[in-house]
Each structure stands twice: as C-alpha cells, then as structure tokens.
Design a protein around this motif. Structure first.
Motif, PDB file in Angstrom:
ATOM      1  N   PHE A  98      23.617  45.487  35.211  1.00  0.00           N
ATOM      2  CA  PHE A  98      24.045  45.651  36.556  1.00  0.00           C
ATOM      3  C   PHE A  98      23.943  46.987  37.137  1.00  0.00           C
ATOM      4  O   PHE A  98      24.559  47.892  36.750  1.00  0.00           O
ATOM      5  CB  PHE A  98      25.512  45.117  36.764  1.00  0.00           C
ATOM      6  N   ILE A  99      23.271  47.290  38.414  1.00  0.00           N
ATOM      7  CA  ILE A  99      23.001  48.533  39.003  1.00  0.00           C
ATOM      8  C   ILE A  99      23.444  48.178  40.347  1.00  0.00           C
ATOM      9  O   ILE A  99      22.897  47.588  41.069  1.00  0.00           O
ATOM     10  CB  ILE A  99      21.605  48.791  39.184  1.00  0.00           C
ATOM     11  N   LEU A 100      24.466  48.773  40.825  1.00  0.00           N
ATOM     12  CA  LEU A 100      25.265  48.702  42.066  1.00  0.00           C
ATOM     13  C   LEU A 100      24.345  48.735  43.157  1.00  0.00           C
ATOM     14  O   LEU A 100      24.199  47.880  44.150  1.00  0.00           O
ATOM     15  CB  LEU A 100      26.549  49.504  41.994  1.00  0.00           C
ATOM     16  N   PHE A 101      23.572  49.835  43.329  1.00  0.00           N
ATOM     17  CA  PHE A 101      22.778  50.263  44.613  1.00  0.00           C
ATOM     18  C   PHE A 101      21.714  49.082  44.663  1.00  0.00           C
ATOM     19  O   PHE A 101      21.376  48.762  45.859  1.00  0.00           O
ATOM     20  CB  PHE A 101      22.097  51.427  44.508  1.00  0.00           C
ATOM     21  N   PHE A 102      21.098  48.687  43.599  1.00  0.00           N
ATOM     22  CA  PHE A 102      19.854  47.683  43.723  1.00  0.00           C
ATOM     23  C   PHE A 102      20.237  46.450  43.527  1.00  0.00           C
ATOM     24  O   PHE A 102      19.467  45.640  43.837  1.00  0.00           O
ATOM     25  CB  PHE A 102      18.872  48.195  42.613  1.00  0.00           C
ATOM     26  N   ALA A 196      33.581  40.429  48.547  1.00  0.00           N
ATOM     27  CA  ALA A 196      33.782  39.087  47.937  1.00  0.00           C
ATOM     28  C   ALA A 196      32.973  38.763  46.861  1.00  0.00           C
ATOM     29  O   ALA A 196      33.412  38.020  45.729  1.00  0.00           O
ATOM     30  CB  ALA A 196      33.604  38.062  49.200  1.00  0.00           C
ATOM     31  N   LEU A 197      31.763  39.291  46.867  1.00  0.00           N
ATOM     32  CA  LEU A 197      31.222  39.248  45.760  1.00  0.00           C
ATOM     33  C   LEU A 197      31.220  40.001  44.447  1.00  0.00           C
ATOM     34  O   LEU A 197      31.373  39.446  43.298  1.00  0.00           O
ATOM     35  CB  LEU A 197      29.605  39.777  45.996  1.00  0.00           C
ATOM     36  N   PHE A 198      32.078  41.224  44.595  1.00  0.00           N
ATOM     37  CA  PHE A 198      32.769  41.842  43.626  1.00  0.00           C
ATOM     38  C   PHE A 198      33.869  41.228  42.958  1.00  0.00           C
ATOM     39  O   PHE A 198      34.205  41.073  41.720  1.00  0.00           O
ATOM     40  CB  PHE A 198      33.479  43.228  44.144  1.00  0.00           C
ATOM     41  N   PHE A 336      38.253  47.322  45.043  1.00  0.00           N
ATOM     42  CA  PHE A 336      37.469  46.222  44.900  1.00  0.00           C
ATOM     43  C   PHE A 336      36.534  46.065  43.625  1.00  0.00           C
ATOM     44  O   PHE A 336      36.853  45.246  42.793  1.00  0.00           O
ATOM     45  CB  PHE A 336      36.856  46.068  46.276  1.00  0.00           C
ATOM     46  N   LEU A 337      35.790  47.123  43.325  1.00  0.00           N
ATOM     47  CA  LEU A 337      34.865  47.148  42.231  1.00  0.00           C
ATOM     48  C   LEU A 337      35.641  47.171  40.841  1.00  0.00           C
ATOM     49  O   LEU A 337      35.392  46.431  39.954  1.00  0.00           O
ATOM     50  CB  LEU A 337      33.839  48.326  42.431  1.00  0.00           C
ATOM     51  N   GLU A 338      36.731  47.923  40.858  1.00  0.00           N
ATOM     52  CA  GLU A 338      37.584  47.918  39.535  1.00  0.00           C
ATOM     53  C   GLU A 338      38.175  46.767  39.441  1.00  0.00           C
ATOM     54  O   GLU A 338      38.431  46.202  38.425  1.00  0.00           O
ATOM     55  CB  GLU A 338      38.585  49.134  39.690  1.00  0.00           C
ATOM     56  N   LEU A 339      38.789  46.190  40.482  1.00  0.00           N
ATOM     57  CA  LEU A 339      39.589  44.996  40.565  1.00  0.00           C
ATOM     58  C   LEU A 339      38.766  43.854  39.890  1.00  0.00           C
ATOM     59  O   LEU A 339      38.875  43.057  39.127  1.00  0.00           O
ATOM     60  CB  LEU A 339      40.116  44.353  41.817  1.00  0.00           C
ATOM     61  N   GLY A 340      37.405  43.646  40.416  1.00  0.00           N
ATOM     62  CA  GLY A 340      36.360  42.721  39.948  1.00  0.00           C
ATOM     63  C   GLY A 340      35.909  42.890  38.654  1.00  0.00           C
ATOM     64  O   GLY A 340      35.879  41.963  37.791  1.00  0.00           O
ATOM     65  N   MET A 341      35.669  44.013  38.207  1.00  0.00           N
ATOM     66  CA  MET A 341      34.891  44.488  36.961  1.00  0.00           C
ATOM     67  C   MET A 341      35.747  44.593  35.801  1.00  0.00           C
ATOM     68  O   MET A 341      35.264  44.554  34.669  1.00  0.00           O
ATOM     69  CB  MET A 341      33.947  45.784  37.047  1.00  0.00           C
ATOM     70  N   SER A 342      37.235  44.827  36.126  1.00  0.00           N
ATOM     71  CA  SER A 342      38.130  45.005  35.087  1.00  0.00           C
ATOM     72  C   SER A 342      38.628  43.678  34.431  1.00  0.00           C
ATOM     73  O   SER A 342      39.825  43.450  33.924  1.00  0.00           O
ATOM     74  CB  SER A 342      39.222  45.930  35.295  1.00  0.00           C
ATOM     75  N   GLY A 343      38.372  42.373  35.258  1.00  0.00           N
ATOM     76  CA  GLY A 343      38.838  41.136  34.844  1.00  0.00           C
ATOM     77  C   GLY A 343      40.404  41.011  35.647  1.00  0.00           C
ATOM     78  O   GLY A 343      41.129  40.186  35.210  1.00  0.00           O
ATOM     79  N   GLY A 344      40.379  41.648  36.774  1.00  0.00           N
ATOM     80  CA  GLY A 344      41.719  41.670  37.637  1.00  0.00           C
ATOM     81  C   GLY A 344      42.856  42.569  37.330  1.00  0.00           C
ATOM     82  O   GLY A 344      43.903  42.361  37.870  1.00  0.00           O
TER      83      GLY A 344
END
Length: 414
Positions: A98-102, A196-198, A336-344
């Motif tokens: 997963f590459i954030l920018f692309f 929302a995607l995050f 938001f990125l940390e919330l989504g990628m850390s499992g909440g």
C-alpha cells in the motif's frame, strides 16, 4: 442511561461553559445556547437512530467504496502495481504494497470532479441553501454567515468564504468568527471520502458517520463561536442569503476544472504531509532528549480533559487525547490514517466512534495558515480582524469538534 453517557452529557455542558469562559463570560442570548444544543442533538438522533436515514448512509458508504474501486482502475492503469494493480513479485510483509500517494490520495481527483459536476447541476447549492435557512432561523445569524457555515459542511475552509466574498467586508466581527470556526470544525467532501476509506475497516458505515459528524459540527461551530464572541446589537449584517454563483458553463468544463482543482489539493496534501511530519520530527529530536516526551505527548496531556469530557473511559482517555494532539500538531489526516491502520488504536467501539467524530475537522495549525492566507486575499481590508481571529478560531473549532464527539457519546451506549 449509563454512567459514561451521563459523562458525555455533562461534558457537553462543560464544553459550552469552557467556550463561554474563553469569551470572558459576556452576555449571550439563551436562544443561541438552546438552538445550538438542540440542533446538534436533533441531527444526531435523526441520523443515528432513524432506520431509513441510517440505511441511506449505508448506501452513501457503498458509493464511497464504488468511487474507491473506480479510482483504483485508473491508478492501476497509470501507476501499475504502485497504484493497486497485481504485484509482479511476492509481498514479503502483508500491507507493505500500500502506497498512500498512488493508491489512496488519487481519490481526491475523482471526488473533485464529481463535486464540481454536482455543483454545476445545482444539487450541492440546493442542499447548502436548505441547511443555511435552518441555521439562520435557529440562531438569528445573517444570510452570508449562515450560507458560508452551511457550505463548509461540503467544501473547504477557503472555498466556503469564497462563495460569500462580496459580503465578507460587511460581516460583523462575530459573524466573521463564525465563518472561520465553521471552516475549521468541519471537513470538505473530498477529504471525507478519503478519510472514510482509511477508517472503513474499524468504523462501521464510515462515510455516513463522517458526514453526520460534519453536519453536527455546523451548529456546534456556530454555538461555540457565538459563546466566545457574542453578536453585537449594533452590528449591521446582510440579511439576504447570497445567490450561488454559476462557476461552470457546461458539465464538461465542471469535470475538467474540478479535476484540476483536485490536482492542486492532491499536491498540497502531499507537500503539507511531508513538511509538517518533518517539522514535528525535528522538534521531537530536540525535545525528547531534554524532556523525555514528544510534542504529541505534550499535546495529549492538554487534551486529556477534553477526552474525558466527551465520555471516553479513563483507560482509553490518553489514547484519544494523543490522537487529538496529533491532529492539532500535525493534521487530522495522520490521525485518521493511524486510527485505520492500527486496527482502531486498541479502543472499544464506542470510544473509537467518539474519536472519529472529534477528529472530523480541519483544526490544525497548517489549516489555520491556509485559511488566513485565502481569506486575507479575498478581503484585504479585513486583514487585521482575520489574522487576529486565526488562533481563537483554532481553539473554538477544536471545542466544536469535541462537542460533536460528546453528542455521539451521549447517544451511544457502551
């Protein structure tokens, strides 16, 4: 009602008292307080507890997923496996492709084009006018202030004042502060879809929840701003609601210009993320060896009382406060990125939902700079007022976002 819900209710009143205290305990009409709290609760009850409306938000979430899937088709074609196409090699670490920018940020381009098209077709102006009328009748604010506040639910903190730029010079100081607070307490439609995607893996109906949060934050922003800077009796303000200008001559022009506007936003997000994360890292490199704490940790201690006021359990309050600190010091994108990628973040579902609502706003130092630059360019004769209200607007916007978190905490049982 559970003790945590009562904690949220008491916190909601405490946040009102905090805003009033920061304004110097000046005389404020009870109409403003009743309208502000009543509208927040009414919107939350309708959108969170009425099944047909909740079902509509579920469809909105499906639409966001469809947009993300369609965008991935384009990024896969342009960027190959960097944009989400199948990898030509074995992935060593799950999720490392997963590459954030692309893969995530190009969604801003598609939403930008779609938003411009909906504006051209008069869908967004219709919704904005309806919400504006509701705010004006509830709070007694003037037409330009109500219109800009309503527009902030769907567009950014610079685009909304741009729609009423001819009236900014005549706004009262209180009305100007309302517009600035609303700009920071809400998020634009472009970023709503990305966020929302995050958080979709950890927050059910993520898109609908974020839209609900932005809608609740509109009356919250008006309430907090008017508690801090009450309207002056002698202030003269335009009562007529501004007409929504025609920006595009055709649907094709709307798509093209919306895409180019989205490209500027995409590049701006990229630049801001790089610079602010780097600056915070530099400060932490100097601060941590001397004090043993980071900038985010210091901010977390300041936000702990606000996390408690929103009704977050004691064992999760510091985690929520830390995320709020990251939001203000860096930006909400990282939170938001940390919330989504850390499992909440290890939070229980209710605390996670409260945090989601509290993060839903542009309350960070970078956004204040963007807003001040844009508004001063629109109305240079109000430069002194705009600059002077910048940091107070950051404070009022933060309180409004926390008020929104307290509202959802009040209505959500553990």
């Amino acid at each position: 009602m559970t003790p945590l819900q009562l904690q949220s209710g008491a916190g909601l009143l405490a946040l009102c008292l905090l805003a009033w205290a920061l304004g110097g305990f000046r005389r404020v009409s009870w109409r403003i307080v009743v309208a502000g709290l009543g509208l927040q609760l009414l919107i939350a009850v309708l959108l969170l507890n009425v099944p047909p409306l909740r079902a509509g938000f579920a469809l909105f979430g499906d639409g966001v997923n469809a947009l993300a899937a369609a965008t991935r088709q384009g990024t896969s074609l342009v960027f190959g496996y960097l944009g989400g196409a199948p990898l030509p090699f074995d992935e060593k670490t799950p999720g490392s492709s997963f590459i954030l920018f692309f893969q995530a940020l190009p969604l801003v381009l598609v939403v930008g084009a779609l938003s411009a098209l909906l504006y051209h077709w008069r869908v967004l102006p219709f919704v904005v006018h309806a919400l504006s009328r509701l705010l004006r009748r509830a709070f007694g604010i003037d037409g330009a202030t109500g219109f800009a506040t309503a527009a902030n639910v769907f567009v950014g903190m610079v685009e909304a004042p741009l729609l009423v730029r001819h009236w900014i010079a005549s706004l009262s100081r209180s009305g100007l502060f309302v517009v600035m607070t609303a700009g920071l307490a809400t998020i634009s439609g472009n970023m709503l879809v990305v966020y929302a995607l995050f958080i979709a893996p950890v927050v059910p109906d993520a898109a609908g929840q974020l839209l609900t949060a932005s809608l609740i934050s509109a009356p919250a922003a008006v309430l907090v701003a008017l508690l801090m800077i009450p309207p002056e009796a002698e202030a003269v303000a335009p009562e007529r609601e501004p007409e929504t200008p025609r920006i595009y001559d055709s649907a094709m022009e709307a798509v093209v210009r919306g895409t180019m506007d989205g490209l500027q936003l995409l590049l701006g997000i990229m630049a801001m993320l790089i610079v602010f994360v780097a600056l915070v890292a530099l400060v932490n490199m100097a601060l941590e060896p001397l004090t043993g704490v980071t900038l985010q940790r210091l901010a977390a201690f300041l936000f702990w009382p606000l996390a408690h006021a929103m009704g977050v359990p004691a064992e999760h309050a510091m985690t929520v406060a830390n995320s709020l600190g990251v939001k203000v010091v860096v930006n909400e994108f990282v939170s938001f990125l940390e919330l989504g990628m850390s499992g909440g973040l290890g939070l229980d579902p209710r605390s996670r939902l409260i945090l989601t609502y509290a993060l839903c706003g542009f309350t960070n130092f970078g956004s204040v700079g963007i807003m001040l630059g844009g508004m001063v360019a629109m109305c240079p004769e109000r430069r002194a007022d705009i600059v002077r209200l910048g940091l107070p607007a950051l404070v009022s916007g933060t309180i409004a976002c926390c008020m929104t978190g307290a509202v959802v905490g009040l209505l959500t049982a553990p």
